[in-house]
Design an enzyme around this catalytic site. Structure first.
Site, PDB file in Angstrom:
ATOM      1  N   VAL A  33      11.219  52.448  65.068  1.00  0.00           N
ATOM      2  CA  VAL A  33      11.026  52.189  63.648  1.00  0.00           C
ATOM      3  C   VAL A  33      11.760  53.272  62.877  1.00  0.00           C
ATOM      4  CG1 VAL A  33       8.841  50.929  63.829  1.00  0.00           C
ATOM      5  CG2 VAL A  33       8.812  53.414  63.602  1.00  0.00           C
ATOM      6  N   SER A  34      12.143  52.955  61.657  1.00  0.00           N
ATOM      7  CA  SER A  34      12.938  53.880  60.854  1.00  0.00           C
ATOM      8  C   SER A  34      12.120  54.851  60.027  1.00  0.00           C
ATOM      9  CB  SER A  34      13.856  53.103  59.902  1.00  0.00           C
ATOM     10  OG  SER A  34      14.720  52.284  60.627  1.00  0.00           O
ATOM     11  N   THR A  35      10.935  54.432  59.601  1.00  0.00           N
ATOM     12  CA  THR A  35      10.184  55.242  58.647  1.00  0.00           C
ATOM     13  C   THR A  35       8.843  55.694  59.209  1.00  0.00           C
ATOM     14  OG1 THR A  35       9.019  53.371  57.663  1.00  0.00           O
ATOM     15  CG2 THR A  35      11.196  53.902  56.752  1.00  0.00           C
TER      16      THR A  35
END
Length: 125
Positions: free
Chosen positions: A9-11
């Site tokens: 995931v990016s965040t």
């Protein structure tokens, strides 16, 4: 047979919420019950973009794939492992050379079937 499960995931919001745990749960189930492979390891890059391959768990997984520790790579969606077409093509060519089966669960393709290869070629184009 052994599956390398890659989740990302990016965040930090996605890490703290349901996205990362949901990916893991879904892919473990898929490996065990659909592929019939209860032997797996999870490689997790939490808070990293897929715009390039400079991710610690991704690098570790690729190193271990080259050491022939896994027969399959399983991702929740293609964009979890790469958002860069050139990076993905290079990665996929490595999988091919190593005889590793790549599966993107929610994109519904597997690189060891004619239809899967066709879909992969469309995606890469």
């Amino acid at each position: 047979m052994r599956t390398a499960i890659y989740v990302r995931v990016s965040t930090t919001y996605q890490v703290d919420k349901e996205s990362l745990p949901m990916q893991k749960k879904d892919l473990i189930y898929y490996s065990e019950n659909i592929l019939g492979i209860p032997n797996y390891e999870i490689f997790e890059d939490a808070g990293y973009s897929a715009k390039n391959t400079d991710r610690p768990a991704f690098k570790s997984m690729m190193k271990r794939l080259k050491e022939k520790e896994f027969t399959h790579v399983l991702v929740w969606k293609l964009d979890r492992i790469s958002r860069n077409i050139a990076d993905f093509i290079n990665m996929w060519e490595e999988f091919e050379a190593l005889g590793i089966r790549f599966i993107s669960k929610n994109d519904n393709f597997q690189t060891d079937t004619p239809m899967g290869r066709a879909i992969l070629n469309i995606i890469m184009t």
